[in-house]
Design an enzyme around this catalytic site. Structure first.
Site, PDB file in Angstrom:
ATOM      1  CB  SER A 153      -0.840  -0.015   1.283  1.00 14.66           C
ATOM      2  OG  SER A 153      -1.455   1.234   1.500  1.00 14.66           O
ATOM      3  CE1 TYR A 166      -4.489  -2.238   5.105  1.00 12.74           C
ATOM      4  CE2 TYR A 166      -3.340  -0.170   4.662  1.00 12.74           C
ATOM      5  CZ  TYR A 166      -4.034  -1.275   4.203  1.00 12.74           C
ATOM      6  OH  TYR A 166      -4.266  -1.438   2.858  1.00 12.74           O
TER       7      TYR A 166
HETATM    8  P1  NAD Z   1     -11.750  -6.199  -0.290  1.00 14.66           P
HETATM    9  O1  NAD Z   1     -12.353  -6.112   1.073  1.00 14.66           O
HETATM   10  O2  NAD Z   1     -12.563  -5.847  -1.478  1.00 14.66           O
HETATM   11  O3  NAD Z   1     -11.154  -7.672  -0.532  1.00 14.66           O
HETATM   12  C1  NAD Z   1     -10.401  -8.331   0.450  1.00 14.66           C
HETATM   13  C2  NAD Z   1     -10.643  -9.827   0.320  1.00 14.66           C
HETATM   14  O4  NAD Z   1      -9.790 -10.482   1.272  1.00 14.66           O
HETATM   15  C3  NAD Z   1     -12.084 -10.240   0.647  1.00 14.66           C
HETATM   16  O5  NAD Z   1     -12.584 -11.073  -0.380  1.00 14.66           O
HETATM   17  C4  NAD Z   1     -11.957 -10.980   1.963  1.00 14.66           C
HETATM   18  O6  NAD Z   1     -12.899 -12.028   2.134  1.00 14.66           O
HETATM   19  C5  NAD Z   1     -10.532 -11.519   1.864  1.00 14.66           C
HETATM   20  N1  NAD Z   1      -9.980 -11.858   3.173  1.00 14.66           N
HETATM   21  C6  NAD Z   1     -10.007 -11.133   4.325  1.00 14.66           C
HETATM   22  N2  NAD Z   1      -9.428 -11.810   5.325  1.00 14.66           N
HETATM   23  C7  NAD Z   1      -9.011 -12.980   4.793  1.00 14.66           C
HETATM   24  C8  NAD Z   1      -8.345 -14.117   5.330  1.00 14.66           C
HETATM   25  N3  NAD Z   1      -7.997 -14.186   6.641  1.00 14.66           N
HETATM   26  N4  NAD Z   1      -8.061 -15.142   4.508  1.00 14.66           N
HETATM   27  C9  NAD Z   1      -8.405 -15.102   3.195  1.00 14.66           C
HETATM   28  N5  NAD Z   1      -9.059 -14.072   2.638  1.00 14.66           N
HETATM   29  C10 NAD Z   1      -9.354 -13.019   3.429  1.00 14.66           C
HETATM   30  O7  NAD Z   1     -10.437  -5.294  -0.197  1.00 14.66           O
HETATM   31  P2  NAD Z   1      -9.404  -4.759  -1.300  1.00 14.66           P
HETATM   32  O8  NAD Z   1      -9.445  -3.281  -1.240  1.00 14.66           O
HETATM   33  O9  NAD Z   1      -9.565  -5.439  -2.586  1.00 14.66           O
HETATM   34  O10 NAD Z   1      -8.031  -5.195  -0.600  1.00 14.66           O
HETATM   35  C11 NAD Z   1      -7.143  -6.148  -1.125  1.00 14.66           C
HETATM   36  C12 NAD Z   1      -5.741  -5.832  -0.655  1.00 14.66           C
HETATM   37  O11 NAD Z   1      -5.339  -4.572  -1.170  1.00 14.66           O
HETATM   38  C13 NAD Z   1      -5.579  -5.746   0.862  1.00 14.66           C
HETATM   39  O12 NAD Z   1      -4.363  -6.351   1.244  1.00 14.66           O
HETATM   40  C14 NAD Z   1      -5.536  -4.257   1.112  1.00 14.66           C
HETATM   41  O13 NAD Z   1      -4.842  -3.930   2.294  1.00 14.66           O
HETATM   42  C15 NAD Z   1      -4.800  -3.792  -0.134  1.00 14.66           C
HETATM   43  N6  NAD Z   1      -4.956  -2.380  -0.461  1.00 14.66           N
HETATM   44  C16 NAD Z   1      -6.182  -1.865  -0.751  1.00 14.66           C
HETATM   45  C17 NAD Z   1      -6.291  -0.525  -1.058  1.00 14.66           C
HETATM   46  C18 NAD Z   1      -7.606   0.112  -1.376  1.00 14.66           C
HETATM   47  O14 NAD Z   1      -7.661   1.345  -1.422  1.00 14.66           O
HETATM   48  N7  NAD Z   1      -8.669  -0.639  -1.624  1.00 14.66           N
HETATM   49  C19 NAD Z   1      -5.143   0.295  -1.071  1.00 14.66           C
HETATM   50  C20 NAD Z   1      -3.916  -0.285  -0.782  1.00 14.66           C
HETATM   51  C21 NAD Z   1      -3.823  -1.612  -0.479  1.00 14.66           C
END
Ligand code: NAD
Length: 271
Positions: A153, A166
């Site tokens: 991130s 985080y």
């Molecule tokens: P999201 O909530 O849409 O998807 C996350 C997925 O992870 C979900 O399907 C959830 O069921 C799954 N998950 C959660 N805990 C889990 C576990 N213990 N085992 C297996 N699966 C699990 O979120 P997203 O925004 O797509 O996030 C995905 C990644 O991207 C994360 O690591 C997040 O920190 C990172 N990220 C997101 C953003 C953003 O702005 N959306 C920015 C930077 C980084």
């Protein structure tokens, strides 16, 4: 057309490769899995619930590639190892692994419960370690090497208020990736980190009202004065932007590109 409608188009091919993406039933992971399928990879969707993973896998199978949905809690050693074993049995050893599963919990540090601190570190750091270890074992055994991608991130580089565990975890993933890049090179295993800015996935949609409440400002102001404040154009990053970055790392054929992190954030953070 806004900037976010402009999607890179590439001819990168993953034909014949097997990719496993964690947290792939939603958000960034889902789009990465779809784009990998478009590039010809066979794709494993790993997520908490079998039904969610299978639904995404079934949709991607329509692209004409092999897919599989696996229930895998990335914080559970037994579940991760059993899931990877099941994949190996059905589709073979993985060539690409995206450690993407993640959660967000926001709170000022003085109110952060120890339980929530541990929960968040478990998903991001234990999950990163366990899935990378399982992938490395298969990549060594296959003698083909491969590509491991961690979802970092901008918070792998910068801090924000309310996000102590985080920010800690996302910084930690950079260290883990660098170690695996060094240890994995002899096996042609490459490891990199993608560092997205804010993307409007369910994880972020949930956070907007929570941050508004914690900070005592409107939801519009959370977007304007917190999330997009330091971008060059006040635009959100998109799932497609991140999927294209993942495709580049996945398809890169040599150790020339390893141990790196790529920030995709509309200039929020500049290296
Ligand atoms: P999201 O909530 O849409 O998807 C996350 C997925 O992870 C979900 O399907 C959830 O069921 C799954 N998950 C959660 N805990 C889990 C576990 N213990 N085992 C297996 N699966 C699990 O979120 P997203 O925004 O797509 O996030 C995905 C990644 O991207 C994360 O690591 C997040 O920190 C990172 N990220 C997101 C953003 C953003 O702005 N959306 C920015 C930077 C980084």
């Amino acid at each position: 057309m806004s900037n976010s409608d402009v999607h890179a188009t590439t001819n990168l091919s993953l034909k014949g490769k097997l990719a496993l993406v964690t947290g792939a039933a939603s958000g960034l992971g889902k789009r990465i899995a779809e784009v990998f399928g478009d590039a010809g990879a066979n794709v494993v969707i790993a997520d908490l619930k079998q039904a969610d993973a299978q639904a995404t896998a079934d949709a991607i199978a329509k692209k004409g590639v092999k897919t599989m949905g696996v229930a895998m809690d990335v914080t559970n050693e037994q579940a991760v190892d059993a899931g990877f074993a099941q994949v190996e049995k059905q589709l073979g050893q993985v060539d690409i692994m995206v450690s993407n599963a993640g959660i967000q919990i926001v709170s000022p540090i003085q109110d952060f419960t120890f339980a929530n601190w541990k929960k968040l570190l478990a998903v991001h750091l234990d999950g990163g370690f366990l899935t990378a270890r399982a992938a490395v074992r298969q990549m060594i055994a296959s003698k083909r090497g491969g590509s491991i991608i961690f979802m970092g991130s901008v918070h792998s580089k910068e801090a924000s208020k309310l996000k102590a565990p985080y920010v800690t975890a996302k910084h930690g993933l950079e260290g883990l990736a660098k170690v695996i890049a060094k240890e994995g090179a002899q096996y042609n295993i490459r490891t990199n980190v993608i560092c997205p800015g804010f993307v409007r996935t369910p994880l972020v949609e949930k956070q907007i009202p929570e941050q508004a409440q914690e900070l005592g400002i409107s939801e519009a102001d959370v977007i304007k004065t917190v999330m997009l404040k330091d971008t060059v154009d006040a635009e959100f990053t998109t799932v497609d932007d991140i999927a294209q970055a993942a495709l580049t790392f996945a398809a890169w054929p040599s150790n020339a590109l390893t141990g790196q992190s790529l920030v995709v954030s509309h200039g929020w953070f500049m290296q």
